[in-house]
Design an enzyme around this catalytic site. Structure first.
Site, PDB file in Angstrom:
ATOM      1  N   ASP A   1      48.428  37.394  35.905  1.00  0.00           N
ATOM      2  CA  ASP A   1      47.464  37.591  36.986  1.00  0.00           C
ATOM      3  C   ASP A   1      46.018  37.828  36.544  1.00  0.00           C
ATOM      4  OD1 ASP A   1      50.020  37.611  37.981  1.00  0.00           O
ATOM      5  OD2 ASP A   1      49.614  39.015  39.579  1.00  0.00           O
TER       6      ASP A   1
ATOM      7  N   GLU B   1      57.557  49.144  38.183  1.00  0.00           N
ATOM      8  CA  GLU B   1      57.009  47.828  37.840  1.00  0.00           C
ATOM      9  C   GLU B   1      56.282  47.868  36.498  1.00  0.00           C
ATOM     10  OE1 GLU B   1      54.153  44.446  39.977  1.00  0.00           O
ATOM     11  OE2 GLU B   1      54.126  46.518  40.686  1.00  0.00           O
TER      12      GLU B   1
END
Length: 835
Positions: A581, A805
């Site tokens: 990302d 995460e």
């Protein structure tokens, strides 16, 4: 050299590229000179020009139409799985499952139009107004921790859910038999979270069944709104029956008094189930247990009259509400007609003590199989760490979903930026059997996550991995592309922001599915090899598309298509297709970029596909891919394109400057300001995960002069090393911990991620077992990094009850979404030292 004519002739997209070049620059082009010709010659020239323009425009239109059509056309190669592989006839043990990972508890069939079941609950009377109805896993609903203690991926699971003062335990077990997937039973136990609670709350459970077509449900109602049972019939399930057993006290058969409400309507659409029940909880009823004072509760004012239901063909939604004082247990039993008809004697219901015995038997079998598979006890891990490993595996298996639907695709028109000029098209309806990264935040399929998921799953059950890989390869379009994010079906679509619904057919994703493929090849399992034989044409087509579509500006270089445009609000335009990302790339995106991680992924793909082709006797493909693999693994070429001597590590290359900052500029907010030096073509000074890819994917020779410097950088706490794992971006980087926009906090800019740390552990273990000048150093780093990563995940799990995460490189705390039992479950393989 490796991209010789033979390779290019094999490329499925070459014809389209040739046609595109002809359409752009064929014989109809003019240079603008000599426009004064008149008479017959001028007329002929004009006719040639007009005809050329018409043909050129026609050619471009035809090419655009051709590209758009291929983008939403399924690949012609034979499927890796038989067309009916999900049916009860072929895979009865997998037909029913907890394939709705976005709900706290529910099951469905692996069908395009499944029969769905689920659970909702409310704690009555604790707050003014409508109580909180729990159904779908939500990041901010205050429920938790929750997750599977055990789940074998097939026939058994036990989950614990903490909701304020309540502790719910949901259990299921399946019993094979018949031609329709067999029977199953649930048990839901609700108890106070803390012992000695004086005022025991009143709780309502809602058990529901949903059909999605012309299936028949026939409820049989007893006294006071209590359903005796629900009979039904579908073409896939034959005859069946649901029974909600009388409530009991936990652990015994002592009956409990319950109040019952029923609701029956047409199916409003799966994303609307929660809202429909919530909106109907608008009438007060009295719970009157014998010998106790009556208590008011909100219930469903339902009816079972035929006329109260919606139009036929819309499906049915049938809910039984049971309200009672905690603690209690309730059992919900599904019986298949064909299973009951087998043999000479009717099967006894899987309920009560018989259910208890089945659950305990499966739990013990799980524990034994887990230790035999991963050997954590043998390795000296504590009982708590063993429980973490079991929860990591179980959460991943319990997060497997079955999805069916049509995704939206934006065709690749061949020119970057042109995709905005065409409308997205619907992909054909397809099924997908996949694990999901997070039940609360990402309850759908992600391509680059799934390769990491299956590294864990295949150690436990190789058959599940074959199923998942076969489904993912079934998503291949005619060009060999697979969308990186799969949003299939109404329930999945309801959880995705509109801007992420459309997948772009020009954008790739790391080919991590090749990691479990490589493991299959090494395993020698005949079933794995038979699967790979069938899957090979699709794997080859997928790799061919990746290799060709992401070619870079120089031979043997590669560039991720799909970087964000250089907007004034972005510090560094993101590269979502890379999976990393907001990891800093060249500050000013251009076609000159060369991306190190992508080249390494292609090198891995060429290596795996070459070995697979050789093993399967695909001599022609091996002859094509072998030279490519050798060229991509040649360190001279890697050095030439990506070694930055001025930085001392491998790096991307592009139009870049470090002199970028976000500064406040009212009224726009934070705006990017570019200072001096201005951007120029150079290696990108962004030390982090990308810099390590030649090491992570084991592309370096153990005697490589680059291996030592990479290990030193990895081990330096000023750069990547932290007490909790390797940072995604060096603490010394100017982008470390920086926001990418006013509303876009750092993501891959320092936090510790388990998937890349697992690759690093595997690489260090690999080089620590190969003779070379860095063997001892690599082995030492492996031991220390493993202790840091496993220790921190374990501490955070103890403190919060969740896998996360990502983890902070500063204090180790869990960050991002939770539970994240996708690739964070790799902590189990790290504990087992299985790479």
């Amino acid at each position: 050299m490796a991209r010789g004519e033979r390779w290019r002739r094999a490329a499925p997209a070459d014809g389209a590229r040739t046609a595109q070049r002809a359409a752009r620059g064929g014989p109809g082009r003019r240079d603008g000179r000599g426009g004064g010709a008149r008479g017959a010659t001028g007329g002929v020239a004009l006719a040639v020009v007009v005809l050329s323009l018409v043909l050129g425009l026609s050619g471009r239109w035809m090419l655009a139409w051709h590209r758009a059509r291929r983008a939403v056309t399924l690949h012609s190669a034979p499927p890796a799985l038989p067309p009916d592989s999900s049916s009860p006839a072929v895979a009865p043990d997998l037909f029913w499952g907890t394939y709705r990972p976005h709900v706290y508890f529910g099951m469905k069939t692996r069908s395009p139009k499944p029969l769905l079941t689920g659970l909702m609950w409310v704690q009555q009377g604790t707050t003014p107004g409508t109580p909180k109805l729990r159904h779908t896993c939500e990041q901010g609903d205050g429920v938790g921790p929750y997750g599977w203690e055990f789940h074998d991926g097939l026939s058994f699971g036990r989950q614990h859910i903490q909701d304020g003062a309540l502790r719910l335990t949901t259990e299921f077990v399946k019993r094979p038999g018949g031609q329709h997937g067999g029977d199953w039973s649930w048990r839901v136990t609700v108890e106070p979270q803390a012992s000695g609670t004086s005022a025991l709350p009143l709780v309502s459970l809602f058990f529901y069944v949903v059909t999605d077509g012309k299936e028949v449900l026939l409820p049989e109602v007893g006294t006071k709104g209590q359903l005796k049972f629900i009979s039904g019939h579908t073409s896939e399930l034959g005859d069946f029956r649901f029974t909600l057993m009388p409530p009991t006290s936990p652990g015994d058969t002592a009956p409990k008094y319950g109040s019952y409400n029923v609701f029956w309507s047409s199916n409003p659409g799966l994303p609307l189930l929660t809202e429909m029940v919530k909106s109907r909880l608008n009438s007060w009823f009295q719970h009157r247990a014998p010998g106790a004072s009556p208590e008011r509760y909100l219930g469903l004012p339902g009816s079972l009259k035929w006329e109260d239901r919606g139009p036929s063909g819309q499906g049915q939604f049938l809910v039984q509400q049971v309200t009672l004082k905690i603690p209690f247990s309730l059992e919900f039993v599904f019986e298949s007609g064909s299973a009951q008809a087998e043999g000479n004697q009717a099967l006894e219901q899987l309920a009560g003590s018989r259910l208890t015995q089945a659950l305990e038997s499966h739990a013990e079998a799980f524990r034994e199989r887990f230790e035999k598979t991963f050997k954590l006890k043998e390795k000296g891990l504590t009982p708590g760490e063993q429980a973490l490993g079991q929860a990591a595996l179980s959460g991943l298996l319990g997060g497997i979903g079955y999805f069916y639907g049509q995704g939206l695709v934006l065709p690749d028109m061949g020119v970057e930026g042109s995709e905005q000029k065409v409308d997205p098209a619907l992909f054909p309806p397809v099924p997908l059997f996949t694990a999901v990264p997070s039940r609360s935040f990402f309850p759908r399929g992600f391509l680059w996550d799934e390769g990491f998921h299956q590294l864990v799953v295949q150690r436990w059950d190789p058959g599940l991995t074959r199923e998942a890989l076969g489904h993912w390869l079934g998503l291949l379009n005619a060009d060999g592309w697979i969308g990186r994010e799969q949003v299939l079906g109404d329930e999945a679509r309801a959880r995705v922001p509109p801007e992420f619904l459309v997948q772009r057919a020009a954008h790739a994703n790391p080919p991590t599915l090749l990691l479990p493929v490589a493991h299959m090849l090494q395993s020698g399992d005949p079933a794995d090899l038979a699967f790979l034989q069938k899957a090979f044409p699709r794997l080859y087509a997928w790799f061919s598309w990746l290799h060709q579509s992401q070619e870079g500006p120089e031979p043997l270089s590669y560039r991720w298509r799909g970087r964000d445009p250089a907007l004034p609000t972005l510090l560094n335009p993101k590269t979502l297709p890379s999976g990393l990302d907001d990891y800093p790339r060249a500050s000013h995106p251009s076609v000159t970029e060369r991306h190190l991680d992508l080249r390494c992924w292609v090198a891995l793909g060429a290596r795996v596909l070459t070995r697979l082709a050789e093993h399967l006797g695909e001599a022609e493909v091996a002859a094509e891919l072998g030279p490519l693999a050798a060229s991509l693994e040649a360190e001279e070429s890697l050095d030439e394109l990506h070694w930055a001597p001025e930085l001392g590590f491998f790096a991307d290359f592009g139009n870049h400057t470090k002199a970028v900052q976000l500064k406040p500029r009212p009224p726009q907010g934070l705006v990017r300001v570019v200072g001096r030096p201005q951007p120029r073509l150079q290696h990108v000074d962004a030390l982090g995960y990308v810099s390590l890819f030649p090491l992570l994917l084991r592309l370096l020779d153990p005697n490589s002069p680059r291996l030592g410097p990479l290990l030193d950088i990895l081990a330096d706490s000023r750069h990547l090393w932290s007490p909790f794992g390797l940072r995604s971006l060096a603490a010394s980087s100017p982008f470390y911990g920086q926001r990418n926009s006013e509303h876009d906090p750092p993501y891959w800019r320092g936090a510790v991620w388990l998937n890349v740390n697992y690759l690093a552990l595997g690489a260090l273990h690999h080089y620590g077992h190969l003779e070379g000048p860095h063997q001892a150093w690599a082995a030492k780093l492996h031991s220390e990094l493993r202790a840091n990563v496993v220790g921190n995940v374990w501490r955070q799990y103890q403190a919060t009850g969740f896998l996360w995460e990502q983890y902070s490189d500063r204090d180790g705390r869990g960050m991002g979404c939770r539970p994240f039992q996708g690739w964070t479950s790799l902590v189990l393989l790290a504990m087992a030292e299985d790479y």
